[in-house]
Scaffold this motif. Structure first.
Motif, PDB file in Angstrom:
ATOM      1  N   GLU A 122      -3.256  -6.868  -1.972  1.00 26.08           N
ATOM      2  CA  GLU A 122      -4.422  -7.537  -2.876  1.00 26.08           C
ATOM      3  C   GLU A 122      -4.459  -7.053  -4.164  1.00 26.08           C
ATOM      4  O   GLU A 122      -4.812  -7.870  -4.803  1.00 26.08           O
ATOM      5  CB  GLU A 122      -5.757  -7.305  -1.825  1.00 26.08           C
ATOM      6  CG  GLU A 122      -6.874  -7.958  -2.493  1.00 26.08           C
ATOM      7  CD  GLU A 122      -6.889  -9.562  -2.456  1.00 26.08           C
ATOM      8  OE1 GLU A 122      -7.627 -10.306  -2.911  1.00 26.08           O
ATOM      9  OE2 GLU A 122      -5.757 -10.115  -1.466  1.00 26.08           O
ATOM     10  N   VAL A 123      -4.267  -5.769  -4.364  1.00 24.12           N
ATOM     11  CA  VAL A 123      -4.057  -5.322  -5.608  1.00 24.12           C
ATOM     12  C   VAL A 123      -3.038  -6.208  -6.479  1.00 24.12           C
ATOM     13  O   VAL A 123      -3.207  -6.511  -7.526  1.00 24.12           O
ATOM     14  CB  VAL A 123      -4.109  -3.795  -5.753  1.00 24.12           C
ATOM     15  CG1 VAL A 123      -3.645  -3.565  -7.303  1.00 24.12           C
ATOM     16  CG2 VAL A 123      -5.153  -3.072  -5.173  1.00 24.12           C
ATOM     17  N   VAL A 124      -1.984  -6.267  -5.722  1.00 22.68           N
ATOM     18  CA  VAL A 124      -0.799  -6.947  -6.314  1.00 22.68           C
ATOM     19  C   VAL A 124      -1.151  -8.579  -6.802  1.00 22.68           C
ATOM     20  O   VAL A 124      -1.022  -9.032  -7.899  1.00 22.68           O
ATOM     21  CB  VAL A 124       0.456  -6.832  -5.703  1.00 22.68           C
ATOM     22  CG1 VAL A 124       1.433  -7.656  -6.121  1.00 22.68           C
ATOM     23  CG2 VAL A 124       1.024  -5.540  -5.595  1.00 22.68           C
ATOM     24  N   TYR A 168     -10.706  -3.352  -8.458  1.00 22.52           N
ATOM     25  CA  TYR A 168     -11.013  -1.731  -8.416  1.00 22.52           C
ATOM     26  C   TYR A 168     -11.314  -1.195  -7.028  1.00 22.52           C
ATOM     27  O   TYR A 168     -10.898  -0.016  -6.586  1.00 22.52           O
ATOM     28  CB  TYR A 168     -12.172  -1.302  -9.234  1.00 22.52           C
ATOM     29  CG  TYR A 168     -12.523   0.270  -9.300  1.00 22.52           C
ATOM     30  CD1 TYR A 168     -11.729   1.194  -9.912  1.00 22.52           C
ATOM     31  CD2 TYR A 168     -13.648   0.387  -8.655  1.00 22.52           C
ATOM     32  CE1 TYR A 168     -12.219   2.426  -9.942  1.00 22.52           C
ATOM     33  CE2 TYR A 168     -14.022   1.979  -8.551  1.00 22.52           C
ATOM     34  CZ  TYR A 168     -13.205   2.929  -9.336  1.00 22.52           C
ATOM     35  OH  TYR A 168     -13.625   4.227  -9.041  1.00 22.52           O
ATOM     36  N   GLU A 169     -12.108  -1.807  -6.350  1.00 20.08           N
ATOM     37  CA  GLU A 169     -12.471  -1.489  -4.945  1.00 20.08           C
ATOM     38  C   GLU A 169     -11.280  -1.502  -3.886  1.00 20.08           C
ATOM     39  O   GLU A 169     -11.152  -0.396  -3.283  1.00 20.08           O
ATOM     40  CB  GLU A 169     -13.567  -2.331  -4.332  1.00 20.08           C
ATOM     41  CG  GLU A 169     -13.346  -3.805  -4.013  1.00 20.08           C
ATOM     42  CD  GLU A 169     -14.293  -4.474  -3.708  1.00 20.08           C
ATOM     43  OE1 GLU A 169     -14.482  -5.184  -2.267  1.00 20.08           O
ATOM     44  OE2 GLU A 169     -15.086  -5.121  -4.388  1.00 20.08           O
ATOM     45  N   TYR A 170     -10.275  -2.423  -4.168  1.00 15.77           N
ATOM     46  CA  TYR A 170      -8.994  -2.277  -3.339  1.00 15.77           C
ATOM     47  C   TYR A 170      -8.192  -1.254  -3.666  1.00 15.77           C
ATOM     48  O   TYR A 170      -7.427  -0.605  -2.883  1.00 15.77           O
ATOM     49  CB  TYR A 170      -8.313  -3.638  -3.470  1.00 15.77           C
ATOM     50  CG  TYR A 170      -8.921  -4.880  -2.920  1.00 15.77           C
ATOM     51  CD1 TYR A 170      -9.283  -4.887  -1.589  1.00 15.77           C
ATOM     52  CD2 TYR A 170      -9.474  -5.804  -3.683  1.00 15.77           C
ATOM     53  CE1 TYR A 170      -9.905  -6.053  -0.975  1.00 15.77           C
ATOM     54  CE2 TYR A 170     -10.162  -6.830  -3.147  1.00 15.77           C
ATOM     55  CZ  TYR A 170     -10.426  -6.844  -1.843  1.00 15.77           C
ATOM     56  OH  TYR A 170     -11.015  -8.243  -1.126  1.00 15.77           O
ATOM     57  N   ALA A 171      -8.139  -0.743  -4.800  1.00 15.66           N
ATOM     58  CA  ALA A 171      -7.188   0.113  -5.257  1.00 15.66           C
ATOM     59  C   ALA A 171      -7.931   1.754  -4.910  1.00 15.66           C
ATOM     60  O   ALA A 171      -7.302   2.535  -4.336  1.00 15.66           O
ATOM     61  CB  ALA A 171      -7.168   0.246  -6.702  1.00 15.66           C
ATOM     62  N   SER A 172      -9.324   1.615  -4.772  1.00 11.84           N
ATOM     63  CA  SER A 172      -9.963   2.855  -4.362  1.00 11.84           C
ATOM     64  C   SER A 172      -9.739   3.088  -3.064  1.00 11.84           C
ATOM     65  O   SER A 172      -9.444   4.059  -2.481  1.00 11.84           O
ATOM     66  CB  SER A 172     -11.481   2.767  -4.783  1.00 11.84           C
ATOM     67  OG  SER A 172     -11.494   3.106  -6.243  1.00 11.84           O
ATOM     68  N   ALA A 173      -9.985   1.916  -2.128  1.00  8.50           N
ATOM     69  CA  ALA A 173      -9.874   1.962  -0.832  1.00  8.50           C
ATOM     70  C   ALA A 173      -8.429   2.265  -0.250  1.00  8.50           C
ATOM     71  O   ALA A 173      -8.378   2.964   0.767  1.00  8.50           O
ATOM     72  CB  ALA A 173     -10.322   0.440  -0.275  1.00  8.50           C
ATOM     73  N   SER A 174      -7.112   1.709  -1.035  1.00 13.33           N
ATOM     74  CA  SER A 174      -6.050   2.193  -0.705  1.00 13.33           C
ATOM     75  C   SER A 174      -5.696   3.571  -0.653  1.00 13.33           C
ATOM     76  O   SER A 174      -4.786   3.976  -0.033  1.00 13.33           O
ATOM     77  CB  SER A 174      -4.842   1.163  -1.602  1.00 13.33           C
ATOM     78  OG  SER A 174      -5.088   1.878  -2.812  1.00 13.33           O
ATOM     79  N   SER A 175      -6.603   4.295  -1.655  1.00 19.08           N
ATOM     80  CA  SER A 175      -6.194   5.652  -1.641  1.00 19.08           C
ATOM     81  C   SER A 175      -6.945   6.526  -0.610  1.00 19.08           C
ATOM     82  O   SER A 175      -6.781   7.669  -0.677  1.00 19.08           O
ATOM     83  CB  SER A 175      -6.421   6.229  -2.922  1.00 19.08           C
ATOM     84  OG  SER A 175      -7.827   6.012  -3.602  1.00 19.08           O
ATOM     85  N   SER A 176      -7.654   6.131   0.253  1.00 17.94           N
ATOM     86  CA  SER A 176      -8.472   6.798   1.019  1.00 17.94           C
ATOM     87  C   SER A 176      -7.600   7.270   2.137  1.00 17.94           C
ATOM     88  O   SER A 176      -6.495   6.623   2.507  1.00 17.94           O
ATOM     89  CB  SER A 176      -9.474   5.590   1.709  1.00 17.94           C
ATOM     90  OG  SER A 176     -10.089   6.395   2.915  1.00 17.94           O
ATOM     91  N   SER A 177      -7.924   8.476   2.322  1.00 15.77           N
ATOM     92  CA  SER A 177      -7.144   9.364   3.635  1.00 15.77           C
ATOM     93  C   SER A 177      -7.463   8.929   4.835  1.00 15.77           C
ATOM     94  O   SER A 177      -6.791   9.295   5.894  1.00 15.77           O
ATOM     95  CB  SER A 177      -7.206  10.784   3.479  1.00 15.77           C
ATOM     96  OG  SER A 177      -8.470  11.089   3.427  1.00 15.77           O
ATOM     97  N   SER A 178      -8.652   8.106   5.028  1.00 12.65           N
ATOM     98  CA  SER A 178      -9.226   7.738   6.278  1.00 12.65           C
ATOM     99  C   SER A 178      -8.697   6.304   6.837  1.00 12.65           C
ATOM    100  O   SER A 178      -9.398   5.997   7.723  1.00 12.65           O
ATOM    101  CB  SER A 178     -10.655   7.829   6.304  1.00 12.65           C
ATOM    102  OG  SER A 178     -11.311   6.901   5.435  1.00 12.65           O
TER     103      SER A 178
END
Length: 89
Positions: A23-25, A1-11
């Motif tokens: 990593e999600v894959v 979950y944390e990698y998926a959330s982090a990947s959607s960050s705009s920063s």
């Protein structure tokens, strides 16, 4: 979950996003492999063992209880696996 959330960050940078998504894959593939292994184990060992010990009528009665308790969608996986055992016994 944390990698998926982090990947959607705009920063984050594109490289960081790609690393997170890789990593999600990787984790998704690992989870899929583990679930596949568990299902194979169930189909090869548990289902045949149960079919030898529990009568077909008891299995059908149990399946009906599963349907009532879990509902149609959640119980379908269980019932499909048990169907073969009932008809082979």
């Amino acid at each position: 979950y944390e990698y998926a959330s982090a990947s959607s960050s705009s920063s984050i940078t594109t490289d960081q996003r790609q690393r997170y998504l890789r990593e999600v894959v990787r984790l998704s593939t690992r989870l899929s492999d583990q679930l596949h292994s568990m299902r194979n184990l169930q189909e090869m060992l548990i289902v045949p063992s149960i079919s030898q010990v529990v009568s077909a009528s008891e299995q059908k009665s149990f399946n009906n209880k599963v349907l009532l308790a879990l509902g149609l969608l959640e119980s379908r996986v269980h019932l499909v696996g048990m169907h073969d055992a009932v008809w082979e016994s």
